[in-house]
Design a protein around this motif. Sequence first.
Motif, PDB file in Angstrom:
ATOM      1  N   GLN A  44      -2.208  -8.654  16.429  1.00  0.00           N
ATOM      2  CA  GLN A  44      -3.254  -8.580  17.443  1.00  0.00           C
ATOM      3  C   GLN A  44      -2.843  -7.667  18.589  1.00  0.00           C
ATOM      4  O   GLN A  44      -3.667  -6.902  19.107  1.00  0.00           O
ATOM      5  CB  GLN A  44      -3.568  -9.980  17.965  1.00  0.00           C
ATOM      6  N   ASP A  45      -1.574  -7.723  18.992  1.00  0.00           N
ATOM      7  CA  ASP A  45      -1.105  -6.822  20.044  1.00  0.00           C
ATOM      8  C   ASP A  45      -1.212  -5.363  19.602  1.00  0.00           C
ATOM      9  O   ASP A  45      -1.634  -4.494  20.380  1.00  0.00           O
ATOM     10  CB  ASP A  45       0.350  -7.145  20.398  1.00  0.00           C
ATOM     11  N   ARG A  46      -0.838  -5.085  18.353  1.00  0.00           N
ATOM     12  CA  ARG A  46      -0.916  -3.726  17.827  1.00  0.00           C
ATOM     13  C   ARG A  46      -2.366  -3.251  17.779  1.00  0.00           C
ATOM     14  O   ARG A  46      -2.673  -2.093  18.122  1.00  0.00           O
ATOM     15  CB  ARG A  46      -0.290  -3.674  16.431  1.00  0.00           C
ATOM     16  N   MET A  47      -3.267  -4.136  17.374  1.00  0.00           N
ATOM     17  CA  MET A  47      -4.679  -3.780  17.288  1.00  0.00           C
ATOM     18  C   MET A  47      -5.258  -3.493  18.672  1.00  0.00           C
ATOM     19  O   MET A  47      -5.970  -2.504  18.876  1.00  0.00           O
ATOM     20  CB  MET A  47      -5.446  -4.920  16.625  1.00  0.00           C
ATOM     21  N   ILE A  63     -12.721 -10.437  15.097  1.00  0.00           N
ATOM     22  CA  ILE A  63     -13.538 -10.933  16.200  1.00  0.00           C
ATOM     23  C   ILE A  63     -12.705 -11.878  17.067  1.00  0.00           C
ATOM     24  O   ILE A  63     -12.525 -11.666  18.251  1.00  0.00           O
ATOM     25  CB  ILE A  63     -14.805 -11.656  15.688  1.00  0.00           C
ATOM     26  N   ASN A  64     -12.202 -12.929  16.461  1.00  0.00           N
ATOM     27  CA  ASN A  64     -11.251 -13.829  17.103  1.00  0.00           C
ATOM     28  C   ASN A  64     -10.448 -14.522  16.009  1.00  0.00           C
ATOM     29  O   ASN A  64     -10.607 -14.213  14.824  1.00  0.00           O
ATOM     30  CB  ASN A  64     -11.957 -14.838  18.028  1.00  0.00           C
ATOM     31  N   THR A  65      -9.606 -15.461  16.403  1.00  0.00           N
ATOM     32  CA  THR A  65      -8.714 -16.093  15.434  1.00  0.00           C
ATOM     33  C   THR A  65      -9.480 -16.826  14.343  1.00  0.00           C
ATOM     34  O   THR A  65      -9.042 -16.868  13.187  1.00  0.00           O
ATOM     35  CB  THR A  65      -7.767 -17.070  16.148  1.00  0.00           C
ATOM     36  N   LYS A  84     -12.746 -16.146  13.457  1.00  0.00           N
ATOM     37  CA  LYS A  84     -13.855 -15.381  12.886  1.00  0.00           C
ATOM     38  C   LYS A  84     -13.437 -13.945  12.622  1.00  0.00           C
ATOM     39  O   LYS A  84     -12.903 -13.271  13.502  1.00  0.00           O
ATOM     40  CB  LYS A  84     -15.063 -15.406  13.829  1.00  0.00           C
ATOM     41  N   GLN A  85     -13.680 -13.492  11.391  1.00  0.00           N
ATOM     42  CA  GLN A  85     -13.459 -12.094  11.004  1.00  0.00           C
ATOM     43  C   GLN A  85     -14.699 -11.618  10.254  1.00  0.00           C
ATOM     44  O   GLN A  85     -15.232 -12.349   9.422  1.00  0.00           O
ATOM     45  CB  GLN A  85     -12.216 -11.956  10.117  1.00  0.00           C
ATOM     46  N   GLU A  86     -15.127 -10.406  10.545  1.00  0.00           N
ATOM     47  CA  GLU A  86     -16.409  -9.906  10.018  1.00  0.00           C
ATOM     48  C   GLU A  86     -16.196  -8.688   9.113  1.00  0.00           C
ATOM     49  O   GLU A  86     -15.663  -7.673   9.559  1.00  0.00           O
ATOM     50  CB  GLU A  86     -17.321  -9.521  11.184  1.00  0.00           C
ATOM     51  N   PRO A  87     -16.597  -8.783   7.831  1.00  0.00           N
ATOM     52  CA  PRO A  87     -16.516  -7.596   6.955  1.00  0.00           C
ATOM     53  C   PRO A  87     -17.608  -6.603   7.308  1.00  0.00           C
ATOM     54  O   PRO A  87     -18.766  -6.974   7.534  1.00  0.00           O
ATOM     55  CB  PRO A  87     -16.729  -8.187   5.554  1.00  0.00           C
ATOM     56  N   VAL A  88     -17.245  -5.325   7.386  1.00  0.00           N
ATOM     57  CA  VAL A  88     -18.207  -4.284   7.771  1.00  0.00           C
ATOM     58  C   VAL A  88     -18.020  -3.061   6.881  1.00  0.00           C
ATOM     59  O   VAL A  88     -16.954  -2.830   6.314  1.00  0.00           O
ATOM     60  CB  VAL A  88     -18.043  -3.878   9.255  1.00  0.00           C
ATOM     61  N   VAL A  89     -19.103  -2.279   6.757  1.00  0.00           N
ATOM     62  CA  VAL A  89     -19.068  -0.968   6.104  1.00  0.00           C
ATOM     63  C   VAL A  89     -19.625   0.035   7.102  1.00  0.00           C
ATOM     64  O   VAL A  89     -20.777  -0.074   7.513  1.00  0.00           O
ATOM     65  CB  VAL A  89     -19.894  -0.951   4.802  1.00  0.00           C
ATOM     66  N   GLU A  90     -18.792   1.004   7.505  1.00  0.00           N
ATOM     67  CA  GLU A  90     -19.180   1.986   8.510  1.00  0.00           C
ATOM     68  C   GLU A  90     -19.132   3.386   7.916  1.00  0.00           C
ATOM     69  O   GLU A  90     -18.313   3.668   7.041  1.00  0.00           O
ATOM     70  CB  GLU A  90     -18.253   1.909   9.724  1.00  0.00           C
ATOM     71  N   GLN A  91     -19.990   4.258   8.426  1.00  0.00           N
ATOM     72  CA  GLN A  91     -20.005   5.647   7.976  1.00  0.00           C
ATOM     73  C   GLN A  91     -18.997   6.458   8.777  1.00  0.00           C
ATOM     74  O   GLN A  91     -19.007   6.459  10.008  1.00  0.00           O
ATOM     75  CB  GLN A  91     -21.401   6.249   8.136  1.00  0.00           C
ATOM     76  N   LEU A  92     -18.101   7.134   8.068  1.00  0.00           N
ATOM     77  CA  LEU A  92     -17.122   8.017   8.706  1.00  0.00           C
ATOM     78  C   LEU A  92     -17.640   9.442   8.820  1.00  0.00           C
ATOM     79  O   LEU A  92     -17.526  10.075   9.867  1.00  0.00           O
ATOM     80  CB  LEU A  92     -15.811   8.017   7.908  1.00  0.00           C
ATOM     81  N   LEU A  93     -18.177   9.948   7.715  1.00  0.00           N
ATOM     82  CA  LEU A  93     -18.671  11.315   7.657  1.00  0.00           C
ATOM     83  C   LEU A  93     -20.058  11.332   7.034  1.00  0.00           C
ATOM     84  O   LEU A  93     -20.327  10.564   6.116  1.00  0.00           O
ATOM     85  CB  LEU A  93     -17.717  12.199   6.829  1.00  0.00           C
ATOM     86  N   ALA A 146      -5.480  -1.611  11.299  1.00  0.00           N
ATOM     87  CA  ALA A 146      -4.929  -2.543  12.280  1.00  0.00           C
ATOM     88  C   ALA A 146      -5.834  -3.764  12.438  1.00  0.00           C
ATOM     89  O   ALA A 146      -5.351  -4.907  12.531  1.00  0.00           O
ATOM     90  CB  ALA A 146      -4.737  -1.835  13.620  1.00  0.00           C
ATOM     91  N   GLU A 147      -7.148  -3.540  12.461  1.00  0.00           N
ATOM     92  CA  GLU A 147      -8.092  -4.663  12.541  1.00  0.00           C
ATOM     93  C   GLU A 147      -7.965  -5.560  11.313  1.00  0.00           C
ATOM     94  O   GLU A 147      -7.981  -6.791  11.408  1.00  0.00           O
ATOM     95  CB  GLU A 147      -9.519  -4.123  12.651  1.00  0.00           C
ATOM     96  N   ASN A 148      -7.840  -4.937  10.132  1.00  0.00           N
ATOM     97  CA  ASN A 148      -7.751  -5.708   8.898  1.00  0.00           C
ATOM     98  C   ASN A 148      -6.470  -6.539   8.854  1.00  0.00           C
ATOM     99  O   ASN A 148      -6.478  -7.684   8.386  1.00  0.00           O
ATOM    100  CB  ASN A 148      -7.806  -4.763   7.692  1.00  0.00           C
ATOM    101  N   MET A 149      -5.355  -5.970   9.325  1.00  0.00           N
ATOM    102  CA  MET A 149      -4.096  -6.714   9.316  1.00  0.00           C
ATOM    103  C   MET A 149      -4.131  -7.893  10.283  1.00  0.00           C
ATOM    104  O   MET A 149      -3.622  -8.980   9.978  1.00  0.00           O
ATOM    105  CB  MET A 149      -2.931  -5.776   9.646  1.00  0.00           C
ATOM    106  N   ALA A 150      -4.739  -7.711  11.452  1.00  0.00           N
ATOM    107  CA  ALA A 150      -4.885  -8.820  12.393  1.00  0.00           C
ATOM    108  C   ALA A 150      -5.775  -9.907  11.801  1.00  0.00           C
ATOM    109  O   ALA A 150      -5.490 -11.109  11.930  1.00  0.00           O
ATOM    110  CB  ALA A 150      -5.461  -8.319  13.714  1.00  0.00           C
ATOM    111  N   SER A 151      -6.841  -9.493  11.128  1.00  0.00           N
ATOM    112  CA  SER A 151      -7.728 -10.459  10.478  1.00  0.00           C
ATOM    113  C   SER A 151      -7.005 -11.204   9.359  1.00  0.00           C
ATOM    114  O   SER A 151      -7.196 -12.407   9.173  1.00  0.00           O
ATOM    115  CB  SER A 151      -8.961  -9.742   9.918  1.00  0.00           C
TER     116      SER A 151
END
Length: 287
Positions: free
Chosen positions: A36-39, A177-179, A181-190, A233-238
Amino acid sequence: MPSGKEIRNKIKSVENTRKITKAMEMVAASKMRKAQDRMRQARPYGEKIRRVAANLSHAITEYRHPFLVTRDPVQNVGLILVTSDKGLCGGLNTNVLRLALNRMKTWEAEGKKLQVTAIGNKGWGFMQRAGAKVVSHVIALGDTPHLERLIGPVKVQLDAYMRGEIDALYIAYTRFINTMKQEPVVEQLLPLSGEAVGSAQTKWDYVYEPEAKPVIDDLLARYVEALIYQALAENMASEQSARMVAMKSASDNAKNVINELKLVYNKARQAAITKELSEIVGGAAAV
């Protein structure tokens, strides 16, 4: 009813399992704080470079980087899937894989072809079983993400976009999100757009030295790498948060099972004592 020895062996087995899950819970809690600190440390850089990219997408310049050009129609799609290398983290991987699979089915129904880059052992194995076209992958990243290990697999997708082999690139990961709750998402990069990376209130016109092309090329490459690093980093914290919660739940369930088994053992022991007393009393009466 099982014998007392069988019940004792089962109690001992569950107690050993509870020791393991309790230790894994404590390890995950320790790793979770570091993740979480790294994220959180990576978020300010990611937000700043998002604003720069948003301004750049609205900038008035003769050179337009391919990352900024929208292609229509979209016939080929690239997907970067971020999962964990290990399991025992609840439904973390299942949720993001289900979301990615649903999106893949949608693209397939629209007649779009897909190629995948898998980051993490779970996603790599899933995509192989699903029959997807995996063009690159990276596994065994450990507890600390290293950007140099991500550049190679990701560059395969970026080069494919530059050559026109794919028309859009997406990333699927689990956002922290928090300890609990974690939310799976699909985002557009390009391709990048001002609406996707952030709203720009005014149009900017930059002065580039020595010229626009090398500056914009390097900036957008760093931007995509920063987004992918932030997603990892978000995925590892989750992952560590989900593992801690899952192991705590397993430890609590093991404790309940032990209490129930002890109750069954006491009932069986009491029944055996009662039977022996009845036999003794019956034998004495017969004499």
